[in-house]
Motif scaffolding. Structure first.
Motif, PDB file in Angstrom:
ATOM      1  N   PHE A   1       0.817  -1.216   0.000  1.00 41.13           N
ATOM      2  CA  PHE A   1       0.000   0.000   0.000  1.00 41.13           C
ATOM      3  C   PHE A   1       0.853   1.268   0.000  1.00 41.13           C
ATOM      4  O   PHE A   1       0.331   2.353  -0.269  1.00 41.13           O
ATOM      5  CB  PHE A   1      -1.019   0.005   1.145  1.00 41.13           C
ATOM      6  CG  PHE A   1      -0.461  -0.167   2.517  1.00 41.13           C
ATOM      7  CD1 PHE A   1       0.053   0.917   3.213  1.00 41.13           C
ATOM      8  CD2 PHE A   1      -0.463  -1.405   3.147  1.00 41.13           C
ATOM      9  CE1 PHE A   1       0.539   0.773   4.505  1.00 41.13           C
ATOM     10  CE2 PHE A   1       0.018  -1.564   4.433  1.00 41.13           C
ATOM     11  CZ  PHE A   1       0.534  -0.469   5.125  1.00 41.13           C
ATOM     12  N   PHE A   2       2.164   1.177   0.267  1.00 40.27           N
ATOM     13  CA  PHE A   2       3.023   2.360   0.153  1.00 40.27           C
ATOM     14  C   PHE A   2       3.082   2.830  -1.308  1.00 40.27           C
ATOM     15  O   PHE A   2       2.728   3.979  -1.600  1.00 40.27           O
ATOM     16  CB  PHE A   2       4.422   2.074   0.696  1.00 40.27           C
ATOM     17  CG  PHE A   2       4.552   2.204   2.186  1.00 40.27           C
ATOM     18  CD1 PHE A   2       3.788   1.422   3.040  1.00 40.27           C
ATOM     19  CD2 PHE A   2       5.444   3.091   2.740  1.00 40.27           C
ATOM     20  CE1 PHE A   2       3.907   1.538   4.424  1.00 40.27           C
ATOM     21  CE2 PHE A   2       5.573   3.223   4.126  1.00 40.27           C
ATOM     22  CZ  PHE A   2       4.805   2.446   4.959  1.00 40.27           C
ATOM     23  N   PRO A   3       3.530   1.987  -2.261  1.00 40.28           N
ATOM     24  CA  PRO A   3       3.489   2.442  -3.660  1.00 40.28           C
ATOM     25  C   PRO A   3       2.068   2.642  -4.177  1.00 40.28           C
ATOM     26  O   PRO A   3       1.848   3.488  -5.055  1.00 40.28           O
ATOM     27  CB  PRO A   3       4.230   1.332  -4.423  1.00 40.28           C
ATOM     28  CG  PRO A   3       4.237   0.155  -3.519  1.00 40.28           C
ATOM     29  CD  PRO A   3       4.235   0.689  -2.128  1.00 40.28           C
ATOM     30  N   ASP A   4       1.102   1.894  -3.642  1.00 44.05           N
ATOM     31  CA  ASP A   4      -0.275   2.095  -4.087  1.00 44.05           C
ATOM     32  C   ASP A   4      -0.762   3.497  -3.709  1.00 44.05           C
ATOM     33  O   ASP A   4      -1.530   4.119  -4.450  1.00 44.05           O
ATOM     34  CB  ASP A   4      -1.188   1.038  -3.477  1.00 44.05           C
ATOM     35  CG  ASP A   4      -2.578   1.048  -4.093  1.00 44.05           C
ATOM     36  OD1 ASP A   4      -2.700   0.654  -5.268  1.00 44.05           O
ATOM     37  OD2 ASP A   4      -3.535   1.468  -3.411  1.00 44.05           O
TER      38      ASP A   4
ATOM     39  N   ARG B   1      10.356   9.539  -7.540  1.00 48.72           N
ATOM     40  CA  ARG B   1      11.365   9.336  -6.490  1.00 48.72           C
ATOM     41  C   ARG B   1      10.832   8.397  -5.412  1.00 48.72           C
ATOM     42  O   ARG B   1      11.559   7.529  -4.907  1.00 48.72           O
ATOM     43  CB  ARG B   1      11.771  10.677  -5.870  1.00 48.72           C
ATOM     44  CG  ARG B   1      12.515  11.592  -6.815  1.00 48.72           C
ATOM     45  CD  ARG B   1      13.291  12.670  -6.061  1.00 48.72           C
ATOM     46  NE  ARG B   1      12.449  13.461  -5.160  1.00 48.72           N
ATOM     47  CZ  ARG B   1      11.791  14.550  -5.518  1.00 48.72           C
ATOM     48  NH1 ARG B   1      11.856  14.994  -6.778  1.00 48.72           N
ATOM     49  NH2 ARG B   1      11.069  15.235  -4.629  1.00 48.72           N
ATOM     50  N   ALA B   2       9.578   8.584  -5.048  1.00 47.90           N
ATOM     51  CA  ALA B   2       8.993   7.740  -4.011  1.00 47.90           C
ATOM     52  C   ALA B   2       8.878   6.289  -4.471  1.00 47.90           C
ATOM     53  O   ALA B   2       9.148   5.364  -3.695  1.00 47.90           O
ATOM     54  CB  ALA B   2       7.618   8.284  -3.615  1.00 47.90           C
ATOM     55  N   LEU B   3       8.492   6.055  -5.707  1.00 47.67           N
ATOM     56  CA  LEU B   3       8.367   4.686  -6.210  1.00 47.67           C
ATOM     57  C   LEU B   3       9.716   3.971  -6.179  1.00 47.67           C
ATOM     58  O   LEU B   3       9.783   2.779  -5.832  1.00 47.67           O
ATOM     59  CB  LEU B   3       7.802   4.706  -7.632  1.00 47.67           C
ATOM     60  CG  LEU B   3       6.339   5.139  -7.766  1.00 47.67           C
ATOM     61  CD1 LEU B   3       5.956   5.258  -9.236  1.00 47.67           C
ATOM     62  CD2 LEU B   3       5.415   4.154  -7.062  1.00 47.67           C
ATOM     63  N   ALA B   4      10.772   4.673  -6.542  1.00 49.10           N
ATOM     64  CA  ALA B   4      12.105   4.060  -6.495  1.00 49.10           C
ATOM     65  C   ALA B   4      12.508   3.757  -5.060  1.00 49.10           C
ATOM     66  O   ALA B   4      13.155   2.738  -4.784  1.00 49.10           O
ATOM     67  CB  ALA B   4      13.126   4.982  -7.152  1.00 49.10           C
ATOM     68  N   LEU B   5      12.131   4.605  -4.126  1.00 48.56           N
ATOM     69  CA  LEU B   5      12.478   4.371  -2.729  1.00 48.56           C
ATOM     70  C   LEU B   5      11.661   3.236  -2.128  1.00 48.56           C
ATOM     71  O   LEU B   5      12.176   2.440  -1.340  1.00 48.56           O
ATOM     72  CB  LEU B   5      12.256   5.657  -1.931  1.00 48.56           C
ATOM     73  CG  LEU B   5      12.738   5.652  -0.480  1.00 48.56           C
ATOM     74  CD1 LEU B   5      13.257   7.023  -0.092  1.00 48.56           C
ATOM     75  CD2 LEU B   5      11.630   5.224   0.491  1.00 48.56           C
ATOM     76  N   PHE B   6      10.381   3.126  -2.499  1.00 49.87           N
ATOM     77  CA  PHE B   6       9.519   2.106  -1.904  1.00 49.87           C
ATOM     78  C   PHE B   6       9.777   0.710  -2.468  1.00 49.87           C
ATOM     79  O   PHE B   6       9.510  -0.281  -1.793  1.00 49.87           O
ATOM     80  CB  PHE B   6       8.043   2.462  -2.127  1.00 49.87           C
ATOM     81  CG  PHE B   6       7.556   3.650  -1.336  1.00 49.87           C
ATOM     82  CD1 PHE B   6       8.110   3.953  -0.095  1.00 49.87           C
ATOM     83  CD2 PHE B   6       6.540   4.462  -1.823  1.00 49.87           C
ATOM     84  CE1 PHE B   6       7.662   5.040   0.636  1.00 49.87           C
ATOM     85  CE2 PHE B   6       6.081   5.551  -1.091  1.00 49.87           C
ATOM     86  CZ  PHE B   6       6.645   5.842   0.141  1.00 49.87           C
ATOM     87  N   THR B   7      10.281   0.615  -3.687  1.00 50.37           N
ATOM     88  CA  THR B   7      10.330  -0.709  -4.326  1.00 50.37           C
ATOM     89  C   THR B   7      11.253  -1.702  -3.621  1.00 50.37           C
ATOM     90  O   THR B   7      10.949  -2.897  -3.608  1.00 50.37           O
ATOM     91  CB  THR B   7      10.654  -0.579  -5.827  1.00 50.37           C
ATOM     92  OG1 THR B   7      10.145  -1.732  -6.505  1.00 50.37           O
ATOM     93  CG2 THR B   7      12.149  -0.420  -6.093  1.00 50.37           C
ATOM     94  N   PRO B   8      12.359  -1.313  -2.986  1.00 55.02           N
ATOM     95  CA  PRO B   8      13.137  -2.321  -2.258  1.00 55.02           C
ATOM     96  C   PRO B   8      12.404  -2.866  -1.038  1.00 55.02           C
ATOM     97  O   PRO B   8      12.683  -3.996  -0.604  1.00 55.02           O
ATOM     98  CB  PRO B   8      14.414  -1.566  -1.837  1.00 55.02           C
ATOM     99  CG  PRO B   8      14.500  -0.401  -2.757  1.00 55.02           C
ATOM    100  CD  PRO B   8      13.080  -0.016  -3.013  1.00 55.02           C
ATOM    101  N   SER B   9      11.475  -2.096  -0.476  1.00 56.61           N
ATOM    102  CA  SER B   9      10.762  -2.541   0.721  1.00 56.61           C
ATOM    103  C   SER B   9       9.587  -3.452   0.389  1.00 56.61           C
ATOM    104  O   SER B   9       9.267  -4.369   1.149  1.00 56.61           O
ATOM    105  CB  SER B   9      10.255  -1.329   1.510  1.00 56.61           C
ATOM    106  OG  SER B   9      11.333  -0.519   1.923  1.00 56.61           O
TER     107      SER B   9
END
Length: 392
Positions: free
Chosen positions: A87-90, A105-113
């Protein structure tokens, strides 16, 4: 039966997340958040529906300013890792389409998590040229998760996601990304490239074969990637060029020594065991790679329709006098992805893309009494006519 995945989002999970959110931003109203998430209709929502409900609930309790809300979530991302936190990237997908640079920027940061592979797709649809340029840049990122996002996010037929019809028609914008990642040091990334190519092969088989022929032989890891990428061409289409590229030559002389199932009658929820043995006469010193698969034709209800599914048995090279032998247990237990119906199920042996033997299993409803004994001499078919003579 396994617990539905959507049930991981229960009240305890929501309250635990709320406690973390309060530590990141003291005004976070956990009670309001939980009540919004678990409001009317929650029980009926499927997994993706629940993720979207959580995103909208976050939008109601986080600051109205999108950038400030992202700051809070980004500060929490390191402690919120794993599949449940999709739900973070959503959240970015729901609220960030009008804030391109901040959202990217946020999508790149959230994708490893968790993974931003689903959330990037609305950005691709809105501005494909701009987003694919960004994803090509991601293909050179030091983080393997971001590089994988570059490939996985633009798959034309990504499971659980809306298709990308434009890329199904013309996958050209994807190809520079796949080319950049075809020898990536991360298997995690290379597997995504293989899956993307497999998607493309369903609409453009000749294009994928042209790429495979051009890339093959330069790098063992790329060769393994291509083998996985061409699996649909080999399994569903029995594409001769694809099979030849990976050493699967026609096996006209294959001899089926054993192809039988035990028992030949089962109930839904039960299983049967398939036994197989295949040999192939060859000149002394020569070998032949054989790929053996189990093809199961499943009836679909009472409409006379059916569905055929392939299961890999084994693949290895043999020489004259050798045989490939083994067993495989086939379950008729209902799954979320496959429901079983009573009726005759045909189990076929596929050798290098060609059907060489078949046998039938009578599947009955759970609790249904067994059928009457078969008359003496009744037996399943071992081989199709001419199979041993190489006519199939």
């Amino acid at each position: 039966m396994a617990e539905p995945l959507k049930n991981m989002y229960d009240e305890a999970f929501m309250r635990g997340f709320g406690e973390r959110a309060v530590r990141a931003w003291q005004p976070f109203d956990t009670e309001l958040f939980v009540s919004l998430v678990l409001a009317d209709g929650w029980d009926a929502l499927a997994l993706k529906g629940r993720i979207r409900r959580i995103s909208h609930s976050l939008g109601a309790v986080l600051p109205d300013d999108y950038g400030r809300a992202l700051d809070i979530l980004e500060g929490m991302a390191g402690d919120c890792r794993g599949f449940p936190y999709l739900f973070f990237p959503d959240f970015v997908e729901v609220f960030g389409l009008g804030h391109w640079e901040r959202s990217v920027r946020a999508l790149a940061l959230f994708t490893p998590s968790s993974s931003s592979e689903f959330a990037v797709r609305p950005f691709i649809k809105r501005d494909p040229e701009r987003m694919m340029a960004q994803m090509l840049a991601w293909s050179r990122d030091p983080d393997e998760h971001v590089r994988r996002l570059a490939s996985e996010g633009c798959r034309p037929r990504l499971p659980w996601a809306d298709a990308l019809p434009g890329f199904k028609r013309d996958p050209a914008p994807i190809l520079p990304i796949l080319d950049a990642l075809k020898a990536d040091p991360s298997e995690y990334v290379r597997r995504s490239v293989a899956n993307n190519l497999n998607d493309i092969s369903k609409d453009h088989p000749d294009l994928v074969m042209e790429l495979a022929a051009r890339w093959h032989g330069a790098n063992p890891q790329t060769d393994a990637l291509l083998r996985h990428a061409c699996r649909s061409l080999i399994r569903r289409r029995a594409d001769a060029d694809a099979m030849r590229l990976f050493g699967l030559l026609p096996a006209h002389g294959a001899v089926v020594r054993t192809w039988e199932v035990s028992p030949d009658e089962a109930a839904i929820g039960e299983s049967v065991q398939v036994k197989y043995a295949v040999a192939m006469p060859l000149p002394t010193g020569e070998s032949r790679k054989l790929r053996l698969e189990l093809a199961v034709t499943y009836p679909r209800g009472s409409e006379g329709r059916s569905h055929r599914k392939l299961f890999r048995l084994t693949e290895r090279a043999i020489q004259d006098g050798e045989a490939i032998e083994g067993t495989r247990r086939l379950s008729f237990k209902d799954l979320s992805t496959r429901r079983h119906y009573p009726g005759t199920h045909t189990l076929a042996l596929i050798v290098n893309g060609k059907e060489t033997a078949s046998v039938e299993v009578a599947l009955k409803a759970a609790g249904e009494p067994a059928a009457a004994d078969k008359p003496p001499g009744a037996a399943p078919s071992l081989a199709l006519p001419g199979a041993e003579e190489g006519t199939t």
